[in-house]
Design an enzyme around this catalytic site. Structure first.
Site, PDB file in Angstrom:
ATOM      1  N   ASN A  11       0.876  -1.177   0.000  1.00  0.00           N
ATOM      2  CA  ASN A  11       0.000   0.000   0.000  1.00  0.00           C
ATOM      3  C   ASN A  11       0.907   1.219   0.000  1.00  0.00           C
ATOM      4  OD1 ASN A  11      -1.778   2.071   0.440  1.00  0.00           O
ATOM      5  ND2 ASN A  11      -2.286   1.496   2.552  1.00  0.00           N
ATOM      6  N   TRP A  12       1.020   1.842  -1.162  1.00  0.00           N
ATOM      7  CA  TRP A  12       1.984   2.944  -1.293  1.00  0.00           C
ATOM      8  C   TRP A  12       1.464   4.250  -0.695  1.00  0.00           C
ATOM      9  CZ3 TRP A  12       4.000   2.278  -7.050  1.00  0.00           C
ATOM     10  CH2 TRP A  12       4.688   1.055  -7.138  1.00  0.00           C
ATOM     11  N   LYS A  13       0.199   4.273  -0.318  1.00  0.00           N
ATOM     12  CA  LYS A  13      -0.401   5.503   0.237  1.00  0.00           C
ATOM     13  C   LYS A  13      -0.145   6.657  -0.748  1.00  0.00           C
ATOM     14  CE  LYS A  13       0.052   3.417   4.734  1.00  0.00           C
ATOM     15  NZ  LYS A  13       0.237   3.544   6.176  1.00  0.00           N
ATOM     16  N   HIS A  96      -9.110   1.603   5.193  1.00  0.00           N
ATOM     17  CA  HIS A  96      -7.821   1.808   5.857  1.00  0.00           C
ATOM     18  C   HIS A  96      -8.008   2.769   7.024  1.00  0.00           C
ATOM     19  CE1 HIS A  96      -3.706   2.959   6.623  1.00  0.00           C
ATOM     20  NE2 HIS A  96      -3.371   1.826   6.034  1.00  0.00           N
ATOM     21  N   GLU A  98      -6.332   5.169   7.990  1.00  0.00           N
ATOM     22  CA  GLU A  98      -6.136   6.589   7.650  1.00  0.00           C
ATOM     23  C   GLU A  98      -7.399   7.165   7.020  1.00  0.00           C
ATOM     24  OE1 GLU A  98      -2.553   5.840   5.452  1.00  0.00           O
ATOM     25  OE2 GLU A  98      -1.557   5.347   7.338  1.00  0.00           O
ATOM     26  N   GLU A 164      -4.815  -4.379  10.943  1.00  0.00           N
ATOM     27  CA  GLU A 164      -3.774  -3.364  11.064  1.00  0.00           C
ATOM     28  C   GLU A 164      -4.010  -2.569  12.349  1.00  0.00           C
ATOM     29  OE1 GLU A 164      -1.939  -2.286   7.029  1.00  0.00           O
ATOM     30  OE2 GLU A 164      -3.715  -1.061   7.236  1.00  0.00           O
ATOM     31  N   GLY A 170       3.075   2.784  10.737  1.00  0.00           N
ATOM     32  CA  GLY A 170       4.027   3.879  10.542  1.00  0.00           C
ATOM     33  C   GLY A 170       4.784   4.270  11.795  1.00  0.00           C
ATOM     34  N   SER A 210       3.949  -1.642  10.432  1.00  0.00           N
ATOM     35  CA  SER A 210       5.406  -1.727  10.615  1.00  0.00           C
ATOM     36  C   SER A 210       5.968  -3.096  10.259  1.00  0.00           C
ATOM     37  CB  SER A 210       5.796  -1.320  12.047  1.00  0.00           C
ATOM     38  OG  SER A 210       5.429   0.023  12.290  1.00  0.00           O
ATOM     39  N   GLY A 231       3.087  -0.826   4.260  1.00  0.00           N
ATOM     40  CA  GLY A 231       3.178   0.578   3.881  1.00  0.00           C
ATOM     41  C   GLY A 231       4.625   0.939   3.579  1.00  0.00           C
ATOM     42  N   GLY A 232       5.301   1.514   4.557  1.00  0.00           N
ATOM     43  CA  GLY A 232       6.656   2.052   4.362  1.00  0.00           C
ATOM     44  C   GLY A 232       7.613   1.088   3.675  1.00  0.00           C
TER      45      GLY A 232
HETATM   46  P1  13P Z   1       3.420   0.735   7.617  1.00  0.00           P
HETATM   47  O1  13P Z   1       3.895  -0.575   7.029  1.00  0.00           O
HETATM   48  O2  13P Z   1       4.151   1.928   7.056  1.00  0.00           O
HETATM   49  O3  13P Z   1       3.375   0.698   9.111  1.00  0.00           O
HETATM   50  O4  13P Z   1       1.915   0.930   7.116  1.00  0.00           O
HETATM   51  C1  13P Z   1       1.041  -0.123   7.248  1.00  0.00           C
HETATM   52  C2  13P Z   1      -0.188   0.216   6.511  1.00  0.00           C
HETATM   53  O5  13P Z   1      -0.914   1.116   6.873  1.00  0.00           O
HETATM   54  C3  13P Z   1      -0.487  -0.558   5.293  1.00  0.00           C
HETATM   55  O6  13P Z   1      -1.771  -0.330   4.848  1.00  0.00           O
END
Ligand code: 13P
Length: 256
Positions: A11-13, A96, A98, A164, A170, A210, A231-232
């Site tokens: 998930n590149w956000k 998600h 966010e 999640e 993050g 994470s 994500g990251g």
């Molecule tokens: P991180 O891997 O950056 O913690 O993000 C997880 C995430 O929100 C994937 O959707």
């Protein structure tokens, strides 16, 4: 018990425009994607057409980070499932944390988005997870139960859940293997109540928060952790590939 094929999703956000998307995918397509693992990337909307072109004919799937509950209409800023399908997108993330925390998504809108996406032909990755305050109050399982209450309306064959924990996203602080396995196993029990034992056994539950090469092997080895939503660490092709390899190893462990 049927082994579930591991699913690794990036998930590149709000990262990677067209040029960076192209560079990443060209490198990914050169890498050895293990056949035992299903791999999906979810770039921002504007990068989807180019990504779809680059991924045509490859084993790497393409997903969007959200999708609306109507096919068209006066919904400024939203994108409909048929528009995604037209591009070659096959997956959509919904709910998600966010989106829930920053853009007002509710359990109800999340299920509506998921239902429309499935009806149009997309596979859905539906995200759930508790905040730190909810975990500390001992409310984790109650929160997860509330978040999945409406999913009986969905088709389990085209659904993936992503657990999640919000406090792990993050932050660099991942859930422990015990915390992840406990939540996933409990979710699977609830899924069996909703969909029946067979569909619940086949439904993949991803861990997110994470997840990175340093912790992927032990998290993905848990019995009810069927892959990751990353994500990251998905923004860097080497770390994304390292997690794919860990997922392949966990699949080999299940089969043997
Ligand atoms: P991180 O891997 O950056 O913690 O993000 C997880 C995430 O929100 C994937 O959707």
């Amino acid at each position: 018990m049927a082994a579930r094929r591991p699913l690794v999703v990036g998930n590149w956000k709000m990262h990677k425009g067209v040029a960076e998307t192209a560079a990443f995918l060209e490198a990914l397509l050169q890498a050895d994607v293990p056949g035992s693992v299903e791999v999906v990337v979810c770039p921002p909307f504007t990068s989807l057409p180019h990504a779809a072109m680059l991924l045509t004919g490859s084993a790497v799937g393409l997903g969007a980070q959200n999708v609306h509950w109507e096919d068209h209409g006066a919904f400024t800023g939203e994108v409909a499932a048929p528009m995604l399908l037209e591009l070659g997108v096959r997956w959509a993330i919904v709910g998600h944390s966010e989106r829930r925390a920053l853009f007002g998504e509710t359990d109800d809108t999340v299920v509506r988005r998921a239902a429309r996406a499935q009806a149009a032909g997309l596979d859905v990755i539906l995200c759930i997870g508790e905040t730190l305050a909810e975990r500390e109050a001992g409310a984790t399982l109650a929160v997860l139960e509330r978040q999945i209450r409406g999913i009986g309306a969905l088709d389990p064959a085209h659904l993936v859940l992503a657990y999640e924990p919000v406090w792990a996203i993050g932050t660099g602080r991942n859930a422990t293997t015990e915390q992840a396995q406990e939540a996933h196993a409990e979710l699977r029990r609830r899924l069996a109540g909703t969909f029946g034992a067979g569909p619940a056994q086949r439904l993949r539950i991803l861990y997110g928060g994470s997840l990175k090469p340093a912790n992927a092997r032990e998290l993905l080895a848990q019995a009810d952790v069927d892959g990751g939503l990353i994500g990251g660490a998905s923004l860097d092709v080497d770390s994304f590939c390292a997690i794919m390899r860990d997922a392949a190893e966990s699949a080999a462990g299940v089969d043997s």
